[in-house]
Structure formats: C-alpha cells, structure tokens
Design a protein around this motif. Structure first.
Motif, PDB file in Angstrom:
ATOM      1  N   LYS A  11       0.832  -1.205   0.000  1.00 35.75           N
ATOM      2  CA  LYS A  11       0.000   0.000   0.000  1.00 35.75           C
ATOM      3  C   LYS A  11       0.862   1.249   0.000  1.00 35.75           C
ATOM      4  O   LYS A  11       0.555   2.235  -0.700  1.00 35.75           O
ATOM      5  N   ILE A  12       1.945   1.222   0.767  1.00 31.46           N
ATOM      6  CA  ILE A  12       2.859   2.369   0.811  1.00 31.46           C
ATOM      7  C   ILE A  12       3.488   2.597  -0.561  1.00 31.46           C
ATOM      8  O   ILE A  12       3.522   3.723  -1.069  1.00 31.46           O
ATOM      9  N   LEU A  13       3.988   1.523  -1.174  1.00 32.51           N
ATOM     10  CA  LEU A  13       4.613   1.653  -2.492  1.00 32.51           C
ATOM     11  C   LEU A  13       3.609   2.137  -3.530  1.00 32.51           C
ATOM     12  O   LEU A  13       3.944   2.942  -4.407  1.00 32.51           O
ATOM     13  N   HIS A  14       2.370   1.651  -3.427  1.00 34.14           N
ATOM     14  CA  HIS A  14       1.338   2.077  -4.371  1.00 34.14           C
ATOM     15  C   HIS A  14       1.076   3.579  -4.246  1.00 34.14           C
ATOM     16  O   HIS A  14       0.907   4.277  -5.260  1.00 34.14           O
ATOM     17  N   ALA A  46      16.806  -1.835  -4.301  1.00 32.19           N
ATOM     18  CA  ALA A  46      16.483  -3.131  -4.898  1.00 32.19           C
ATOM     19  C   ALA A  46      16.048  -2.972  -6.356  1.00 32.19           C
ATOM     20  O   ALA A  46      16.463  -3.742  -7.231  1.00 32.19           O
ATOM     21  N   CYS A  47      15.214  -1.976  -6.633  1.00 32.33           N
ATOM     22  CA  CYS A  47      14.723  -1.758  -7.998  1.00 32.33           C
ATOM     23  C   CYS A  47      15.830  -1.288  -8.922  1.00 32.33           C
ATOM     24  O   CYS A  47      15.880  -1.672 -10.094  1.00 32.33           O
ATOM     25  N   SER A  48      16.731  -0.461  -8.402  1.00 31.39           N
ATOM     26  CA  SER A  48      17.854   0.010  -9.205  1.00 31.39           C
ATOM     27  C   SER A  48      18.779  -1.144  -9.577  1.00 31.39           C
ATOM     28  O   SER A  48      19.179  -1.289 -10.736  1.00 31.39           O
ATOM     29  N   ASP A  49      19.105  -1.980  -8.601  1.00 32.57           N
ATOM     30  CA  ASP A  49      19.989  -3.117  -8.858  1.00 32.57           C
ATOM     31  C   ASP A  49      19.349  -4.105  -9.827  1.00 32.57           C
ATOM     32  O   ASP A  49      20.010  -4.628 -10.731  1.00 32.57           O
ATOM     33  N   PHE A  50      18.063  -4.369  -9.649  1.00 37.79           N
ATOM     34  CA  PHE A  50      17.377  -5.325 -10.517  1.00 37.79           C
ATOM     35  C   PHE A  50      17.333  -4.835 -11.952  1.00 37.79           C
ATOM     36  O   PHE A  50      17.654  -5.574 -12.895  1.00 37.79           O
ATOM     37  N   LEU A 236      12.262   3.307  -8.172  1.00 39.00           N
ATOM     38  CA  LEU A 236      11.006   2.639  -7.833  1.00 39.00           C
ATOM     39  C   LEU A 236       9.928   2.933  -8.879  1.00 39.00           C
ATOM     40  O   LEU A 236       9.219   2.018  -9.328  1.00 39.00           O
ATOM     41  N   SER A 237       9.811   4.178  -9.284  1.00 37.36           N
ATOM     42  CA  SER A 237       8.764   4.560 -10.235  1.00 37.36           C
ATOM     43  C   SER A 237       8.989   3.928 -11.604  1.00 37.36           C
ATOM     44  O   SER A 237       8.036   3.487 -12.253  1.00 37.36           O
ATOM     45  N   PHE A 238      10.237   3.859 -12.057  1.00 32.44           N
ATOM     46  CA  PHE A 238      10.511   3.229 -13.343  1.00 32.44           C
ATOM     47  C   PHE A 238      10.324   1.715 -13.266  1.00 32.44           C
ATOM     48  O   PHE A 238       9.952   1.089 -14.257  1.00 32.44           O
ATOM     49  N   MET A 239      10.558   1.131 -12.100  1.00 28.10           N
ATOM     50  CA  MET A 239      10.273  -0.291 -11.917  1.00 28.10           C
ATOM     51  C   MET A 239       8.774  -0.530 -12.069  1.00 28.10           C
ATOM     52  O   MET A 239       8.336  -1.461 -12.767  1.00 28.10           O
ATOM     53  N   HIS A 240       7.982   0.308 -11.440  1.00 27.05           N
ATOM     54  CA  HIS A 240       6.530   0.190 -11.541  1.00 27.05           C
ATOM     55  C   HIS A 240       6.067   0.428 -12.972  1.00 27.05           C
ATOM     56  O   HIS A 240       5.222  -0.311 -13.494  1.00 27.05           O
ATOM     57  N   TYR A 241       6.626   1.444 -13.625  1.00 28.35           N
ATOM     58  CA  TYR A 241       6.231   1.769 -14.995  1.00 28.35           C
ATOM     59  C   TYR A 241       6.619   0.649 -15.960  1.00 28.35           C
ATOM     60  O   TYR A 241       5.811   0.240 -16.811  1.00 28.35           O
ATOM     61  N   ASN A 242       7.838   0.150 -15.851  1.00 30.20           N
ATOM     62  CA  ASN A 242       8.328  -0.854 -16.794  1.00 30.20           C
ATOM     63  C   ASN A 242       7.702  -2.227 -16.586  1.00 30.20           C
ATOM     64  O   ASN A 242       7.420  -2.942 -17.562  1.00 30.20           O
ATOM     65  N   PHE A 243       7.478  -2.628 -15.340  1.00 27.12           N
ATOM     66  CA  PHE A 243       7.125  -4.015 -15.048  1.00 27.12           C
ATOM     67  C   PHE A 243       5.721  -4.216 -14.476  1.00 27.12           C
ATOM     68  O   PHE A 243       5.163  -5.303 -14.621  1.00 27.12           O
ATOM     69  N   CYS A 244       5.157  -3.194 -13.823  1.00 27.64           N
ATOM     70  CA  CYS A 244       3.905  -3.401 -13.085  1.00 27.64           C
ATOM     71  C   CYS A 244       2.680  -2.746 -13.717  1.00 27.64           C
ATOM     72  O   CYS A 244       1.554  -3.180 -13.452  1.00 27.64           O
ATOM     73  N   ARG A 245       2.885  -1.747 -14.511  1.00 27.48           N
ATOM     74  CA  ARG A 245       1.771  -0.942 -15.006  1.00 27.48           C
ATOM     75  C   ARG A 245       1.489  -1.256 -16.477  1.00 27.48           C
ATOM     76  O   ARG A 245       2.379  -1.149 -17.323  1.00 27.48           O
ATOM     77  N   ILE A 246       0.262  -1.674 -16.772  1.00 27.95           N
ATOM     78  CA  ILE A 246      -0.117  -1.978 -18.152  1.00 27.95           C
ATOM     79  C   ILE A 246      -0.224  -0.674 -18.931  1.00 27.95           C
ATOM     80  O   ILE A 246      -0.940   0.246 -18.530  1.00 27.95           O
ATOM     81  N   HIS A 247       0.492  -0.594 -20.038  1.00 25.94           N
ATOM     82  CA  HIS A 247       0.490   0.614 -20.856  1.00 25.94           C
ATOM     83  C   HIS A 247      -0.828   0.722 -21.618  1.00 25.94           C
ATOM     84  O   HIS A 247      -1.324  -0.258 -22.169  1.00 25.94           O
ATOM     85  N   GLY A 248      -1.375   1.907 -21.677  1.00 30.67           N
ATOM     86  CA  GLY A 248      -2.689   2.096 -22.272  1.00 30.67           C
ATOM     87  C   GLY A 248      -2.780   1.703 -23.731  1.00 30.67           C
ATOM     88  O   GLY A 248      -3.797   1.159 -24.170  1.00 30.67           O
ATOM     89  N   SER A 249      -1.735   1.954 -24.509  1.00 27.89           N
ATOM     90  CA  SER A 249      -1.779   1.649 -25.937  1.00 27.89           C
ATOM     91  C   SER A 249      -1.290   0.242 -26.256  1.00 27.89           C
ATOM     92  O   SER A 249      -1.668  -0.335 -27.279  1.00 27.89           O
ATOM     93  N   TRP A 265       3.955  -7.675 -13.351  1.00 29.17           N
ATOM     94  CA  TRP A 265       4.437  -7.789 -11.979  1.00 29.17           C
ATOM     95  C   TRP A 265       3.445  -7.148 -11.005  1.00 29.17           C
ATOM     96  O   TRP A 265       2.787  -6.158 -11.332  1.00 29.17           O
ATOM     97  N   SER A 266       3.359  -7.716  -9.824  1.00 26.72           N
ATOM     98  CA  SER A 266       2.595  -7.111  -8.745  1.00 26.72           C
ATOM     99  C   SER A 266       3.564  -6.406  -7.796  1.00 26.72           C
ATOM    100  O   SER A 266       4.769  -6.669  -7.803  1.00 26.72           O
ATOM    101  N   LEU A 267       3.037  -5.514  -6.978  1.00 26.78           N
ATOM    102  CA  LEU A 267       3.890  -4.843  -6.000  1.00 26.78           C
ATOM    103  C   LEU A 267       4.409  -5.820  -4.951  1.00 26.78           C
ATOM    104  O   LEU A 267       5.468  -5.607  -4.358  1.00 26.78           O
ATOM    105  N   GLU A 268       3.677  -6.903  -4.756  1.00 15.87           N
ATOM    106  CA  GLU A 268       4.164  -7.945  -3.837  1.00 15.87           C
ATOM    107  C   GLU A 268       5.450  -8.576  -4.360  1.00 15.87           C
ATOM    108  O   GLU A 268       6.340  -8.935  -3.572  1.00 15.87           O
ATOM    109  N   GLU A 269       5.561  -8.708  -5.678  1.00 14.52           N
ATOM    110  CA  GLU A 269       6.798  -9.232  -6.261  1.00 14.52           C
ATOM    111  C   GLU A 269       7.944  -8.241  -6.102  1.00 14.52           C
ATOM    112  O   GLU A 269       9.101  -8.641  -5.909  1.00 14.52           O
ATOM    113  N   VAL A 270       7.639  -6.965  -6.189  1.00 17.95           N
ATOM    114  CA  VAL A 270       8.655  -5.953  -5.941  1.00 17.95           C
ATOM    115  C   VAL A 270       9.128  -6.027  -4.495  1.00 17.95           C
ATOM    116  O   VAL A 270      10.324  -5.916  -4.204  1.00 17.95           O
ATOM    117  N   ILE A 271       8.194  -6.241  -3.580  1.00 19.98           N
ATOM    118  CA  ILE A 271       8.552  -6.368  -2.165  1.00 19.98           C
ATOM    119  C   ILE A 271       9.418  -7.604  -1.949  1.00 19.98           C
ATOM    120  O   ILE A 271      10.343  -7.591  -1.120  1.00 19.98           O
TER     121      ILE A 271
END
Length: 280
Positions: A11-14, A46-50, A236-249, A265-271
């Motif tokens: 929830k915090i990451l979201h 963690a997101c930067s290293d991954f 963190l934001s680019f991790m969410h954008y690249n892997f967790c968020r479905i692009h509209g187009s 990806w889910s945020l649980e996987e990021v955790i």
C-alpha cells in the motif's frame, strides 16, 4: 525489530508510485514518516539493482532521449554559496525510452552538462544489442557524448525546437512555457530516418514522471531534500512503470513488450525483491 507486513508495504509503495508525497503517504497508510522513507530507500536500491541487471542486451530499434528538471533542497538561485556543489539546487534526470515498446531503457541523475551526458550515453550504449536510431533535443552536450559512446555505430539526429516569446507579458507567462514556433530536424551521425526523428514519446514520459512522482511537480513543497532519495524514487517509479503498469496503448507492460518479462508484476513481487536484497 518490528517489520511491516507485505500488504501494508504494498500500500505504501502504491501511494508513492501514484504521485503522493512522503507525508501524504504516511497519512494515507497510517505509518510513521521514517518507516515510509526507510521502505523507499530499500525499494529504490532493490529496484535500481534489478533493472541494472535485466535492462541489458535490449533489441530496441529506436530511442528518444531527454532531460527533465527538478531540484533538491532549494532551487539553484536560492542555494547559499557555501552549499553549492553539495547536492542542493537544480537536478536533471536524463532518460532514454524506446518509442516502440515504451520501455524506459536507462536514466541518469546529475547536472545538465557534458559529464552527465558522457556517463548517461556510455551506460546506455552498454544496454543495447544492436545499432539504433536515436533522437535527442538540441542540447549540445549530446554531440560529443553520443560520438564518444557509440562512435559511428548509431544513426543519431537532433530535433531542435524554435521558441517565440511567452504570452507577451501576460500573467500566464510566469507559469507557461514559451510558444513553440516550429522544429528543425538535424542529422548528426549515420543515416537516421527523417520520419522517425522525434522526441514526442520521451516528452510524454516527462509528463508521466511529473504526474507520478510528487518530487517533480512544479510549485510544490514536496521536493526531495536529498539527491539520494530522488534517485530511490526514480528507480522505484521506473520499476513500476516498466514491469507493473499496463500501458494504455500496448495493453501489456513495457517490459513484456520488450521481451524481458512474461507477466505483469505485482507490488508484492517488488517487495520480494526488497526482502531478497535486505536479507542478510
């Protein structure tokens, strides 16, 4: 030591990736500010290293590059002389995005000078599997940096925009950009296709950054107090954008479109990445 459960951390990451400030996130989740900051730091590392590991051997055909302004601690004009060069003042985030997969392939946080361009381009060159066509704005720092990093193994062009006066001294002039009168496409290296000389996707990504990272919002008090925290938020934001968020187009994530992920990806996987990185 007490540790927040996965649901609470998700929830915090979201909240953080949807444009909320640290204090707003603390209020929304009923978690202490220090705990929110600690989670952001762990998540950023963690997101930067991954992403540093997986964003390699990319088969992009085209790239668009741009720089976006923010500041840490205070705007450059308000930084005391004795504190200049110590992480306070104007900060620029250099980004490269693939217009086909919409994947943010690399980024660099620093000044808007030749040294930053050098580091950004050399890092980007190490992530690509083949020759690409690249477009940047008319910033001169790109000229030497691109040639030094890629040599002649690139098709590089610049889109130089021509601006006029800003609304003729109206009250809106202070908050609005100058009027764009047109643009000139300049071929720099190789044989870039004229029709694909554009920075529109990268500039649209700049808007995503300003909307989804409170630290980039103009006229706000939610700016970063430390460059390190800005770096963690961007990772963190680019991790969410690249892997967790479905692009509209695309109807998939950029990472899936680029072939480096096989599911959303889910945020649980990021955790889980965070726990793995911090598990001693």
């Amino acid at each position: 030591m007490n540790k927040l459960n996965t649901e609470k951390r998700a929830k915090i990451l979201h909240c953080l990736v949807e444009g909320n400030s640290i204090r707003a996130t603390s209020r929304l989740t009923n978690v202490a500010i220090n705990s929110v900051i600690k989670l952001l730091i762990d998540a950023g590392k963690a997101c930067s290293d991954f992403q540093d590991k997986v964003l390699r051997n990319l088969s992009c055909k085209r790239l668009q590059c741009d720089e976006i302004w923010s500041f840490c601690g205070a705007k450059e004009i308000n930084v005391p002389a004795e504190e200049k060069g110590k992480g306070r003042g104007d900060v620029w985030t250099w980004t490269a995005i693939c217009p086909d997969s919409k994947l943010v392939c690399g980024w660099y946080i620093g000044n808007r000078d030749g040294e930053a361009a050098y580091h950004f381009m050399h890092d980007l060159a190490g992530r690509l599997a083949n020759r690409v066509q690249m477009t940047s704005d008319g910033h001169r720092a790109y000229l030497a940096a691109v040639e030094d990093a890629f040599g002649t193994e690139i098709d590089f062009a610049q889109l130089v925009k021509i601006y006029g006066k800003s609304y003729n001294n109206t009250p809106e002039a202070r908050y609005s950009p100058a009027v764009c009168m047109g643009a000139r496409k300049a071929k720099i290296i190789g044989k870039p296709e004229y029709a694909h000389v554009s920075t529109s996707i990268c500039e649209r990504n700049n808007l995503n950054m300003r909307m989804n990272m409170r630290r980039f919002t103009r006229l706000t008090n939610a700016f970063s107090k430390k460059v390190e925290n800005l770096e963690h938020q961007v990772a963190l934001s680019f991790m969410h954008y690249n892997f967790c968020r479905i692009h509209g187009s695309l109807r998939v994530t950029p990472a899936m479109e680029a072939g480096i992920a096989d599911h959303v990806w889910s945020l649980e996987e990021v955790i889980a990445l965070i726990d793995k990185a911090t598990d001693f």
